[in-house]
Design a protein around this motif. Structure first.
Motif, short mmCIF file in Angstrom:
data_model
loop_
_atom_site.label_atom_id
_atom_site.label_comp_id
_atom_site.label_asym_id
_atom_site.label_seq_id
_atom_site.Cartn_x
_atom_site.Cartn_y
_atom_site.Cartn_z
N ARG A 63 0.89 -1.17 0.00
CA ARG A 63 0.00 0.00 0.00
C ARG A 63 0.91 1.20 0.00
O ARG A 63 1.59 1.45 0.99
CB ARG A 63 -0.87 0.03 1.27
CG ARG A 63 -1.96 -1.00 1.31
CD ARG A 63 -2.86 -0.75 2.52
NE ARG A 63 -2.24 -1.13 3.77
CZ ARG A 63 -2.56 -2.25 4.44
NH1 ARG A 63 -3.47 -3.07 3.98
NH2 ARG A 63 -1.95 -2.54 5.57
N VAL A 64 0.99 1.92 -1.11
CA VAL A 64 1.90 3.06 -1.15
C VAL A 64 1.12 4.38 -1.05
O VAL A 64 0.02 4.51 -1.59
CB VAL A 64 2.79 3.06 -2.42
CG1 VAL A 64 3.74 1.89 -2.40
CG2 VAL A 64 1.96 3.04 -3.69
N GLN A 65 1.70 5.31 -0.33
CA GLN A 65 1.10 6.66 -0.20
C GLN A 65 2.15 7.72 -0.45
O GLN A 65 1.87 8.90 -0.36
CB GLN A 65 0.51 6.82 1.21
CG GLN A 65 -0.72 5.93 1.40
CD GLN A 65 -1.35 6.09 2.76
OE1 GLN A 65 -0.67 5.99 3.78
NE2 GLN A 65 -2.65 6.35 2.77
N GLU A 75 -5.50 4.47 -6.56
CA GLU A 75 -5.35 4.75 -7.99
C GLU A 75 -3.88 5.03 -8.33
O GLU A 75 -3.23 5.85 -7.69
CB GLU A 75 -6.19 5.98 -8.36
CG GLU A 75 -6.20 6.26 -9.85
CD GLU A 75 -7.16 7.39 -10.21
OE1 GLU A 75 -8.37 7.24 -10.01
OE2 GLU A 75 -6.67 8.44 -10.68
N GLY A 76 -3.41 4.30 -9.32
CA GLY A 76 -2.07 4.55 -9.84
C GLY A 76 -2.14 5.10 -11.25
O GLY A 76 -3.23 5.19 -11.83
N ASN A 77 -1.01 5.52 -11.77
CA ASN A 77 -0.95 6.06 -13.13
C ASN A 77 0.05 5.26 -13.94
O ASN A 77 1.07 4.82 -13.41
CB ASN A 77 -0.49 7.52 -13.11
CG ASN A 77 -1.50 8.40 -12.42
OD1 ASN A 77 -2.46 8.84 -13.03
ND2 ASN A 77 -1.29 8.63 -11.13
N TRP A 126 3.38 5.39 -11.65
CA TRP A 126 3.67 6.21 -10.48
C TRP A 126 2.40 6.52 -9.67
O TRP A 126 1.28 6.29 -10.15
CB TRP A 126 4.33 7.52 -10.92
CG TRP A 126 3.41 8.50 -11.59
CD1 TRP A 126 2.77 9.55 -11.02
CD2 TRP A 126 3.01 8.51 -12.98
NE1 TRP A 126 2.01 10.22 -11.95
CE2 TRP A 126 2.14 9.60 -13.16
CE3 TRP A 126 3.31 7.70 -14.08
CZ2 TRP A 126 1.56 9.91 -14.40
CZ3 TRP A 126 2.74 8.01 -15.32
CH2 TRP A 126 1.88 9.10 -15.46
N LEU A 127 2.62 7.04 -8.49
CA LEU A 127 1.53 7.48 -7.62
C LEU A 127 1.50 9.00 -7.59
O LEU A 127 2.54 9.64 -7.43
CB LEU A 127 1.75 6.94 -6.21
CG LEU A 127 0.72 7.38 -5.15
CD1 LEU A 127 -0.63 6.76 -5.44
CD2 LEU A 127 1.20 7.00 -3.76
N GLY A 158 -0.52 12.90 -2.85
CA GLY A 158 -1.76 12.86 -2.06
C GLY A 158 -2.60 11.61 -2.31
O GLY A 158 -3.60 11.40 -1.64
N GLY A 159 -2.17 10.79 -3.24
CA GLY A 159 -2.95 9.59 -3.57
C GLY A 159 -2.49 8.38 -2.77
O GLY A 159 -1.57 8.46 -1.94
N SER A 160 -3.17 7.27 -2.99
CA SER A 160 -2.73 6.00 -2.41
C SER A 160 -2.99 4.90 -3.42
O SER A 160 -3.88 5.05 -4.28
CB SER A 160 -3.47 5.72 -1.11
OG SER A 160 -4.82 5.44 -1.38
N TRP A 161 -2.24 3.85 -3.31
CA TRP A 161 -2.35 2.77 -4.30
C TRP A 161 -2.05 1.46 -3.59
O TRP A 161 -0.98 1.29 -3.01
CB TRP A 161 -1.34 3.04 -5.42
CG TRP A 161 -1.51 2.20 -6.66
CD1 TRP A 161 -2.52 1.33 -6.92
CD2 TRP A 161 -0.66 2.16 -7.80
NE1 TRP A 161 -2.36 0.77 -8.16
CE2 TRP A 161 -1.22 1.25 -8.72
CE3 TRP A 161 0.54 2.80 -8.13
CZ2 TRP A 161 -0.64 0.97 -9.95
CZ3 TRP A 161 1.13 2.53 -9.35
CH2 TRP A 161 0.55 1.63 -10.25
#
Length: 310
Positions: free
Chosen positions: A40-42, A68-70, A97-98, A101-104
Motif C-alpha cells: 500500500r503506497v502513499q 489509484e495509480g498512473n 507512479w503514484l 496525495g494519492g494512495s495505491w
DNA sequence: ACGACACTACGATTCGTACT
DNA sequence: AGTACGAATCGTAGTGTCGT
C-alpha cells in the motif's frame, strides 16, 4: 475486488515482499519469478521508469486492489483503479507512479525467462497494458503471489511453476476467450475494422481519405454493424480490447506517423488526410500518442521503431 | 443477446497567443 | 505562414441499469 480469502489474508497481514534469489545459471527455466509482493503506497516518490531499470529484460504483472495509480505507456496515459491489472515489460518506454496525495494498493509479480517474456509480449500486443481479468484469474494471481511470498522453502521448480501458472491464467482469460467468441459477432467487428482501415487508406496520388471521416464516429459504425451504439461499443471493446473511438484514433495516428515519415507533406495536410481538421488539435493528439510533436517525430525517424506498436 | 435511456467523464473543438 | 500550446466550452463516448 474479488473478496476471496487469500486476498483478505494478504491485506490483513499488510505490506510484504519476497525477492526470489535462486542462482540463475543452473536452472535454465523459461519462466522464473524475481520478486513478488503486496503493498500500500502513499508516498508520491513511488515511480518506476521502464527505461531506467537496467538492461536485463523482465515482465511485471501488477493488480490494483484499491486507490489509484498512473501508467504512461508508449505516450498514452492510463489510470489504474481497483480491479485493473497492469502488464509491462522492462526495458521499455513506460512509467508508472503514484500522484501526490494519492494512495495505491496492489500486489505484483515480476519474472524473467524466455517464455515469460514471450507470453507477456503476446498479451500486450493483443490486449494492451491495462486489463480487466475475471475474478477467477485475479484469485489465481493472488494465490500465486501469496505462495511466493510465504513459502518458506521455495525451490526453483516451484517458483517457476507459480509464475508460469500466473501467466497461463492470463492466457486462458484473455487469449482463449477470443477464440471462443461467436464467429458471426467477431466477423461483424472485423468488417467494421476493415471499414475503418478503408476509410483511412488513401491512394498515393490523392491524399483525401476515401470516405468522409464522420463515417468513423461510433454512432455511424454502430449503424453499419446493425447494432445500437451502446451495444456496439461494448461488443467492440470486448472483441478488440479497446473502445471503437480509441481504435479509430490509433489508426489515425498510425497513418499520420507513416505520412510524416514517408512524405514531406505539411503537418496541416497530414492532419486533414487522417480526418482531423484542426492541425492544432492534431498536434495535441499526436504528442499524446508518441510523446513528440509531429515535426519532432519527423526529424527523429521514430516511425521505423514504432511500426506496428500502436 | 440486445435496445433504450440516463448520467458523467473526458474528448473534440475553438480561440488566443507565442515562437520560428 | 506554419506550428505549438494552454484555456474554455460543448458534445460525445463509455457505461450502468433496466426492460424485452
Amino acid at each position: 475486488m474479488t473478496g476471496n480469502s487469500v486476498l483478505c489474508d494478504m491485506q490483513a497481514r499488510g505490506p510484504a515482499m519476497k525477492v526470489i534469489s535462486l542462482p540463475r545459471g543452473r536452472h535454465q527455466l523459461h519462466t522464473m519469478p524475481t520478486n513478488a509482493g503486496y503493498d500500500r503506497v502513499q508516498d508520491c516518490t513511488y515511480c518506476w521508469d521502464g527505461r531506467r531499470r537496467g538492461s536485463t529484460p523482465f515482465a511485471i504483472v501488477q493488480h490494483t486492489l484499491a486507490g489509484e495509480g498512473n501508467l504512461r505507456f508508449e505516450g498514452r496515459h492510463y489510470r489504474l483503479r481497483a480491479g485493473d491489472t497492469m502488464l509491462v515489460l522492462v526495458p521499455h518506454d513506460h512509467c508508472y507512479w503514484l500522484e501526490t496525495g494519492g494512495s495505491w494498493e496492489f500486489f505484483w509479480i515480476a519474472m524473467y525467462g524466455k517464455e515469460a517474456l514471450r507470453l507477456q509480449r503476446a498479451l500486450l500486443d493483443e490486449r494492451g497494458p491495462v486489463l480487466r481479468l475475471s475474478d477467477k484469474s485475479i484469485e489465481c494471481l493472488a494465490e500465486n503471489v501469496d505462495a511466493l511470498i510465504r513459502s518458506p522453502e521455495l525451490t526453483a521448480g516451484r517458483a517457476s511453476a507459480l509464475a508460469y501458472e500466473t501467466l497461463m491464467a492470463l492466457h486462458d482469460d484473455l487469449l482463449v476467450q477470443d477464440v471462443a467468441l461467436d464467429a458471426t459477432r467477431t466477423g461483424v467487428i472485423a468488417s467494421i475494422q476493415n471499414h475503418i482501415h478503408a476509410c483511412l487508406r488513401c491512394e498515393p496520388d490523392t491524399l483525401a481519405p476515401q470516405v468522409e471521416d464522420d463515417e468513423l464516429d461510433v454512432a455511424s459504425l454502430a449503424q453499419l454493424a446493425g447494432l445500437s451504439r451502446s451495444h456496439f461499443s461494448r461488443l467492440f471493446t470486448r472483441t478488440v480490447g479497446m473502445s471503437p473511438a480509441q481504435y479509430v484514433l490509433n489508426e489515425r495516428m498510425k497513418r499520420a506517423a507513416h505520412l510524416l515519415e514517408a512524405t514531406d507533406l505539411s503537418v496541416k495536410a497530414i492532419a486533414l488526410s487522417v480526418g482531423i481538421h484542426d492541425p492544432n488539435y492534431f498536434s495535441k493528439l499526436f504528442r499524446h500518442a508518441f510523446s513528440l510533436s509531429p515535426s519532432e517525430f519527423r526529424l527523429s525517424g521514430l516511425y521505423v521503431n514504432s511500426r506496428g506498436r500502436l
